[in-house]
Design a protein around this motif. Structure first.
Motif, PDB file in Angstrom:
ATOM      1  N   VAL A  70     -42.419  22.236  64.320  1.00 48.99           N
ATOM      2  CA  VAL A  70     -41.057  21.789  64.037  1.00 48.99           C
ATOM      3  C   VAL A  70     -41.097  20.980  62.748  1.00 48.99           C
ATOM      4  O   VAL A  70     -42.173  20.689  62.213  1.00 48.99           O
ATOM      5  N   MET A  71     -39.926  20.638  62.243  1.00 46.36           N
ATOM      6  CA  MET A  71     -39.898  19.933  60.946  1.00 46.36           C
ATOM      7  C   MET A  71     -38.769  18.909  60.900  1.00 46.36           C
ATOM      8  O   MET A  71     -37.795  18.978  61.656  1.00 46.36           O
ATOM      9  N   LEU A  72     -38.925  17.939  59.983  1.00 45.36           N
ATOM     10  CA  LEU A  72     -37.840  17.064  59.538  1.00 45.36           C
ATOM     11  C   LEU A  72     -37.773  17.197  58.022  1.00 45.36           C
ATOM     12  O   LEU A  72     -38.814  17.327  57.358  1.00 45.36           O
ATOM     13  N   LYS A  73     -36.583  17.137  57.457  1.00 44.35           N
ATOM     14  CA  LYS A  73     -36.394  17.462  56.040  1.00 44.35           C
ATOM     15  C   LYS A  73     -35.628  16.351  55.330  1.00 44.35           C
ATOM     16  O   LYS A  73     -34.696  15.760  55.877  1.00 44.35           O
ATOM     17  N   LEU A  74     -36.052  16.044  54.085  1.00 40.26           N
ATOM     18  CA  LEU A  74     -35.294  15.175  53.181  1.00 40.26           C
ATOM     19  C   LEU A  74     -34.924  15.988  51.945  1.00 40.26           C
ATOM     20  O   LEU A  74     -35.782  16.647  51.351  1.00 40.26           O
ATOM     21  N   ASP A  75     -33.647  15.965  51.580  1.00 37.01           N
ATOM     22  CA  ASP A  75     -33.180  16.633  50.356  1.00 37.01           C
ATOM     23  C   ASP A  75     -33.238  15.631  49.211  1.00 37.01           C
ATOM     24  O   ASP A  75     -32.538  14.614  49.223  1.00 37.01           O
ATOM     25  N   ILE A  76     -34.056  15.919  48.201  1.00 39.42           N
ATOM     26  CA  ILE A  76     -34.251  15.029  47.059  1.00 39.42           C
ATOM     27  C   ILE A  76     -33.319  15.455  45.934  1.00 39.42           C
ATOM     28  O   ILE A  76     -33.212  16.644  45.628  1.00 39.42           O
ATOM     29  N   SER A  77     -32.662  14.492  45.305  1.00 40.35           N
ATOM     30  CA  SER A  77     -31.755  14.777  44.180  1.00 40.35           C
ATOM     31  C   SER A  77     -32.045  13.799  43.049  1.00 40.35           C
ATOM     32  O   SER A  77     -32.060  12.588  43.255  1.00 40.35           O
ATOM     33  N   VAL A  78     -32.295  14.352  41.843  1.00 43.91           N
ATOM     34  CA  VAL A  78     -32.445  13.539  40.634  1.00 43.91           C
ATOM     35  C   VAL A  78     -31.287  13.897  39.731  1.00 43.91           C
ATOM     36  O   VAL A  78     -31.152  15.049  39.309  1.00 43.91           O
ATOM     37  N   GLN A  79     -30.434  12.924  39.394  1.00 42.57           N
ATOM     38  CA  GLN A  79     -29.170  13.207  38.734  1.00 42.57           C
ATOM     39  C   GLN A  79     -28.823  12.087  37.769  1.00 42.57           C
ATOM     40  O   GLN A  79     -29.443  11.019  37.775  1.00 42.57           O
ATOM     41  N   ASP A  80     -27.826  12.369  36.931  1.00 37.90           N
ATOM     42  CA  ASP A  80     -27.294  11.355  36.007  1.00 37.90           C
ATOM     43  C   ASP A  80     -25.908  10.978  36.501  1.00 37.90           C
ATOM     44  O   ASP A  80     -24.905  11.203  35.834  1.00 37.90           O
ATOM     45  N   CYS A  81     -25.854  10.393  37.679  1.00 43.90           N
ATOM     46  CA  CYS A  81     -24.602  10.120  38.370  1.00 43.90           C
ATOM     47  C   CYS A  81     -24.927   9.169  39.520  1.00 43.90           C
ATOM     48  O   CYS A  81     -26.025   9.205  40.081  1.00 43.90           O
ATOM     49  N   THR A  82     -23.973   8.316  39.868  1.00 41.31           N
ATOM     50  CA  THR A  82     -24.226   7.341  40.929  1.00 41.31           C
ATOM     51  C   THR A  82     -24.583   8.019  42.238  1.00 41.31           C
ATOM     52  O   THR A  82     -24.067   9.093  42.556  1.00 41.31           O
ATOM     53  N   CYS A  83     -25.485   7.420  43.008  1.00 40.34           N
ATOM     54  CA  CYS A  83     -25.915   7.958  44.303  1.00 40.34           C
ATOM     55  C   CYS A  83     -25.074   7.430  45.459  1.00 40.34           C
ATOM     56  O   CYS A  83     -25.283   7.841  46.594  1.00 40.34           O
ATOM     57  N   CYS A  84     -24.170   6.536  45.170  1.00 42.48           N
ATOM     58  CA  CYS A  84     -23.361   5.926  46.235  1.00 42.48           C
ATOM     59  C   CYS A  84     -22.045   6.672  46.372  1.00 42.48           C
ATOM     60  O   CYS A  84     -21.213   6.610  45.462  1.00 42.48           O
ATOM     61  N   PRO A  85     -21.804   7.398  47.470  1.00 42.47           N
ATOM     62  CA  PRO A  85     -20.537   8.129  47.644  1.00 42.47           C
ATOM     63  C   PRO A  85     -19.431   7.199  48.126  1.00 42.47           C
ATOM     64  O   PRO A  85     -18.923   7.331  49.224  1.00 42.47           O
ATOM     65  N   GLY A  86     -19.093   6.226  47.313  1.00 40.58           N
ATOM     66  CA  GLY A  86     -18.076   5.249  47.689  1.00 40.58           C
ATOM     67  C   GLY A  86     -18.117   4.066  46.762  1.00 40.58           C
ATOM     68  O   GLY A  86     -18.281   4.216  45.564  1.00 40.58           O
ATOM     69  N   TYR A  87     -18.002   2.865  47.328  1.00 40.35           N
ATOM     70  CA  TYR A  87     -17.963   1.645  46.520  1.00 40.35           C
ATOM     71  C   TYR A  87     -19.313   0.952  46.573  1.00 40.35           C
ATOM     72  O   TYR A  87     -19.839   0.673  47.650  1.00 40.35           O
ATOM     73  N   LEU A  88     -19.906   0.658  45.398  1.00 39.74           N
ATOM     74  CA  LEU A  88     -21.212   0.007  45.326  1.00 39.74           C
ATOM     75  C   LEU A  88     -21.013  -1.486  45.054  1.00 39.74           C
ATOM     76  O   LEU A  88     -20.545  -1.875  43.996  1.00 39.74           O
ATOM     77  N   ALA A  89     -21.367  -2.314  46.028  1.00 39.64           N
ATOM     78  CA  ALA A  89     -21.263  -3.768  45.878  1.00 39.64           C
ATOM     79  C   ALA A  89     -22.637  -4.293  45.464  1.00 39.64           C
ATOM     80  O   ALA A  89     -23.571  -4.320  46.256  1.00 39.64           O
TER      81      ALA A  89
END
Length: 957
Positions: A778-797
């Protein structure tokens, strides 16, 4: 008054004597209804909503509180609250009343209202204004109240600009007090159009005067029709001549256009104030203009009476256009006039300024001349020529760094600087400019570097030309008995293949700069016909690579070194069934120095490859690379998800560009920058934790680069885990990313890539779900993303995370039975300095999320884990195992000041929805069956989990 058809009752009775200041009604009102014992109820303010608000409502319990704003009138006022039962749909209205205020006769009567146009019944022109004012020296001016139709619109000011119809009056202290009889002014709107307002007011001396009795000139743009009238502190001044200029003293000034009975709206307000510097009285500059102000042309402006130590600053209207005793001014097109100002300043002294309006003519101006001649100081001198367009006759004027230099058509100069020239034929042309460097140059000496001195037939030689006096302006290559493979033309490099006949050959390059041309040549006495063989091939060692089924892996890049020269290499790839670099099978079409292997397998399998290299021009001697062993494993994405947690950083923002819009501002993202050139970012640790006391076996970590080669390699904490049995606890893997991921996307980096274009990888932990290895992978998976954009889908305090530092803190400060002021909570929390990402939307318990059922399934602990359950709280695309959680009570309070602003935070919170002001659940428990929540009235309250509310999930960055 108790209207309505419901049998409900209220306790205590509604307040009917609320004090004028809003105090005296602090009760919590409770509704009882025999037809709807358990509610819920809805509450609404039918009348009086602009001064009465419901501050606390509990729809289930049927309780509410009210709050009156202060009544600034002598008249009592009332408000009606309607309560509706959800069981029956019936309602009942409850009346609350507030007292008016008393008058203070010591303030005296309100002063007389002056108006422009004058009168008590004024009809103003559509698009225009009426101006009302009282004496600025009126006693108790701070108590003066202006009203329109009985409603307050201004307080403590001596003037109004009126653009709406209505009845205007003034009072002292309280509306209804100390009114002057017959003082009201009735304003109505006329259909006729008012003149356009003044577009600009030029402030002489930047609005500063030397001393309280000093004046400075204000100049308004001349209107097409009508007369300019000036107001100081809202009071109309006497008509001036010319009407668009005035000597203004200290105060607030604006200009209005009057045309017949119509008055325009006001210009921007100009404040004239005393210069904080006093000092000596300065000498006002005398401005000299070299030519007429022709639209689109140029004029040299200079000061004729230059004083030692003075600084001269030039302005066009209110815009600074240069400094110094002389400037070359570009006359604008499309304007009838312009105000030219020259301001003289001296340290610690009050400035002195010359100001005046210049009429712009629309005569034909000569075209901008061109400058020919030397582009650099060659051997210390340069000759510049002015070439005019047209028949003339012309006069010429050269400038050096904006200072008049010479009036001849050509000049010879011996130092660098900015040189400009104009031509005049009645009007003066725009200036042509050229900048010469002080660097001395000369015709270049050329050096021709090459990769080999005596090439053989079939060899390729790389040439690079350099010069001692840069920059180069042109390269010309000449080749005999050779072929240009790349470069050449107007470039500094060339690759030449000697594939012609044997005998003499040559490569020559001529390089030019601004001062001349130099040459260099490589003469070859004889190109030999020898066919050279490779002596080494890289990679020579064996290479082991791992990939997964259906995902390609690249072999190579292969390179070769030959006995001599740089002949063209030929490549051929082979596959083999054994681990050998002989006896393989030719792969058709695989003739590049790289080869991509893409295999589909059902179980792990090894494949073998090698590449043979030879001289492509001649000969048959070959050399092989080392053996490539490619291990292809089944794709872990096809396995069933297992139990446990797999945690680590999955999103990286390189913060190189894409600022604003949905990717976040640079300021909000800088602290989150992932710099892959630094070890702290380049190498990451990811942690797999087995589920509780489960025993598993054969733990392996696998990565797949799905969009860009972003992961270089991974190293598990122990190589023995892959074959070991009876494993339980925590297991880590070290993941090394490429160190150049911050480069631009054109250089194979993440710079400039938004979320949709991001570089992607998949990181898996694969294990057998039985302790003896005889179960299922069986497996567990992490999706890795390297981008030029904020990683917070909302408001970053930024710096928003808090940890609880004192247990039982809320019990210590409880007021009554349930509430606590947030100001008392801070000592019980400590800010960690970490940033917190608030998810972009709310969840609500009684709208698709049932807290009671969650609590019944697993108690309040289960309710606290709602942020990790399903997609009701966080979307799948944003979910990362073990990261999202309910915020602490302190974190909820920390965003109270921005909850009404979230909908305009689009730069850092794309599509973030506004927060509510009702109950917000925290992760702070009060007891086994009660939890603390927060509402944005600056208080906390504990409540059972069976009651609904809002929540917003967060994660630490």
């Amino acid at each position: 008054m108790c209207d309505g058809t419901s049998q409900m009752d209220i306790s205590p009775k509604p307040c009917t004597d609320v004090a004028a200041d809003g105090t005296g009604c602090d009760n919590e009102f409770e509704i009882t209804d025999p037809d709807c014992v358990n509610g819920p109820f809805t509450f609404a303010v039918l009348t009086g909503a602009d001064y009465l608000s419901l501050t606390e409502t509990d729809e289930t319990a049927g309780t509410f509180r009210i709050s009156f704003e202060a009544n600034n009138s002598t008249k009592p006022r009332s408000a009606v609250v309607r309560v509706t039962s959800s069981c029956t749909g019936l309602f009942k209205d409850f009346l609350f009343t507030q007292q008016g205020q008393g008058c203070d006769p010591s303030l005296g009567d309100a002063p007389s209202i002056n108006s422009n146009p004058s009168g008590k019944d004024i009809s103003f022109c559509a698009g225009g204004a009426v101006y009302l004012w009282v004496d600025p020296a009126t006693p108790n001016l701070d108590q003066l109240i202006w009203t329109r139709n009985g409603m307050e619109i201004a307080r403590g000011v001596n003037n109004l600009t009126v653009t709406q119809a209505g009845v205007y009056d003034i009072w002292m202290g309280i509306i209804g007090c100390n009114q002057l009889a017959g003082n009201a002014v009735t304003v109505t709107r006329d259909g006729a159009g008012a003149p356009d307002p003044v577009s600009i007011v030029v402030r002489g001396n930047n609005g500063l005067v030397c001393g309280p009795t000093g004046t400075t000139k204000l100049i308004a743009a001349k209107p097409a029709t009508g007369t300019v009238r000036w107001f100081k502190d809202g009071v109309l001044q006497a008509l001036t001549s010319p009407d668009n200029e005035i000597e203004a003293g200290v105060g607030n000034w604006f200009a209005v256009v009057n045309d017949g009975t119509c008055w325009s709206t006001p210009s921007d307000v100009v404040t004239v104030s005393v210069d904080p510097n006093t000092g000596v009285a300065l000498i006002e500059p005398d401005i000299v203009k070299s030519a007429a102000f022709c639209a689109g042309g140029s004029v040299q402006l200079s000061v004729s009476n230059v004083q030692t130590g003075y600084t001269y600053t030039w302005y066009e209207n209110n815009t600074q256009i240069g400094t110094g005793k002389t400037i070359l001014y570009n006359v604008p097109s499309g304007l009838e006039s312009v105000v030219i100002r020259c301001r003289a300043t001296l340290g610690g002294s009050c400035a002195a300024e010359s100001i005046g309006s210049e009429t712009i003519t629309t005569g034909t101006i000569p075209a901008r001349p061109t400058i020919t001649g030397d582009k650099q100081l060659c051997s210390g001198i340069a000759t510049l020529n002015a070439v005019a367009s047209g028949s003339g006759p012309f006069t010429y004027q050269w400038y050096k760094n904006d200072v008049a230099y010479a009036n001849t058509q050509s000049i010879t100069v011996n130092e660098g600087g900015e040189y400009a020239v104009t031509v005049t034929d009645g009007c003066t042309s725009p200036a042509a400019k050229i900048t010469l460097s002080n660097t001395i140059s000369a015709a270049p000496t050329v050096t021709l570097n090459r990769s080999t001195e005596n090439p053989n037939q079939g060899d390729m030689v790389t040439y690079a030309a350099t010069i001692n006096f840069t920059p180069a302006t042109q390269y010309v290559w000449t080749i005999e008995n050779g072929t240009l493979i790349s470069g050449g033309g107007n470039t500094a490099n060339a690759v030449v293949k000697f594939d012609g006949t044997t005998g003499p050959a040559s490569v020559k390059v001529a390089v030019s700069n601004a001062c001349g041309t130099g040459t260099a040549e490589h003469n070859i006495a004889n190109v030999e016909s020898a066919c050279v063989d490779p002596v080494s091939v890289l990679p020579s060692d064996a290479t082991a690579l791992t990939t997964v089924s259906g995902t390609g892996v690249t072999l190579g890049t292969v390179s070769a070194t030959f006995v001599s020269g740089t002949p063209t290499a030929a490549y051929q790839w082979y596959s083999n069934t054994t681990a050998s670099t002989t006896g393989g099978t030719v792969i058709d079409g695989a003739t590049n120095n790289t080869y991509v292997v893409n295999k589909t397998v059902a179980s792990s399998q090894d494949f073998y490859y090698y590449c043979q290299v030879k001289n492509a021009g001649c000969g048959s001697t070959t050399m092989s690379t080392g053996l490539y062993t490619v291990t292809v494993n089944p794709n872990p994405k096809d396995l069933t998800p297992g139990a446990g947690t797999f945690i680590g950083t999955t999103c990286f923002d390189v913060v190189e560009s894409n600022f604003g819009d949905g990717c976040g501002t640079q300021a909000s993202r800088t602290s989150q920058k992932a710099d892959f050139s630094k070890p702290a970012t380049n190498t990451q640790t990811y942690t797999f934790k087995t589920n509780g006391t489960d025993k598993v076996s054969n733990i392996r970590f696998i990565h797949v680069n799905t969009n860009g080669d972003i992961i270089e390699d991974i190293t598990p904490g122990s190589t023995s885990w892959a074959t070991a049995t009876n494993l339980s606890g925590t297991f880590t893997v070290s993941v090394k990313y490429r160190d150049d991921l911050n480069k631009d996307k054109l250089a194979n980096g993440a710079g400039g890539l938004d979320r949709d274009q991001a570089l992607k990888a998949e990181l898996y932990v694969v294990y057998n779900n039985q302790a003896d290895g005889k179960g299922t992978d069986v497996m567990l998976k992490l999706d890795i993303s390297v981008q030029d954009c904020t990683c917070c889908p909302g408001y970053l305090a930024v710096g928003g995370e808090y940890i609880q530092t004192t247990s039982g803190y809320l019990d210590q400060v409880t007021v009554g039975s349930s509430t606590s002021k947030f100001t008392n909570l801070l000592p019980f929390f400590t800010a960690t300095g970490k940033s917190v990402c608030y998810y972009y939307r709310d969840g609500r318990a009684n709208s698709g999320l049932d807290w009671p059922s969650i609590g019944q399934l697993g108690g309040i602990e289960s309710a606290l884990n709602i942020c990790t359950q399903g997609t009701r709280a966080v979307d799948d695309i944003d979910r990362q195992n073990g990261m999202w959680r309910l915020p602490s009570i302190a974190e909820l309070a920390s965003i109270a000041d921005i909850h009404n602003k979230l909908t305009i935070q689009n730069a850092s919170a794309p599509e973030t929805t506004n927060m509510h002001t009702h109950m917000y659940w925290s992760n702070n428990m009060y007891s086994e069956k009660r939890i603390w929540y927060y509402r944005f009235g600056q208080w906390a309250k504990h409540i059972t989990f069976s009651q609904g509310g809002y929540f917003r999930c967060v994660k630490s960055q």
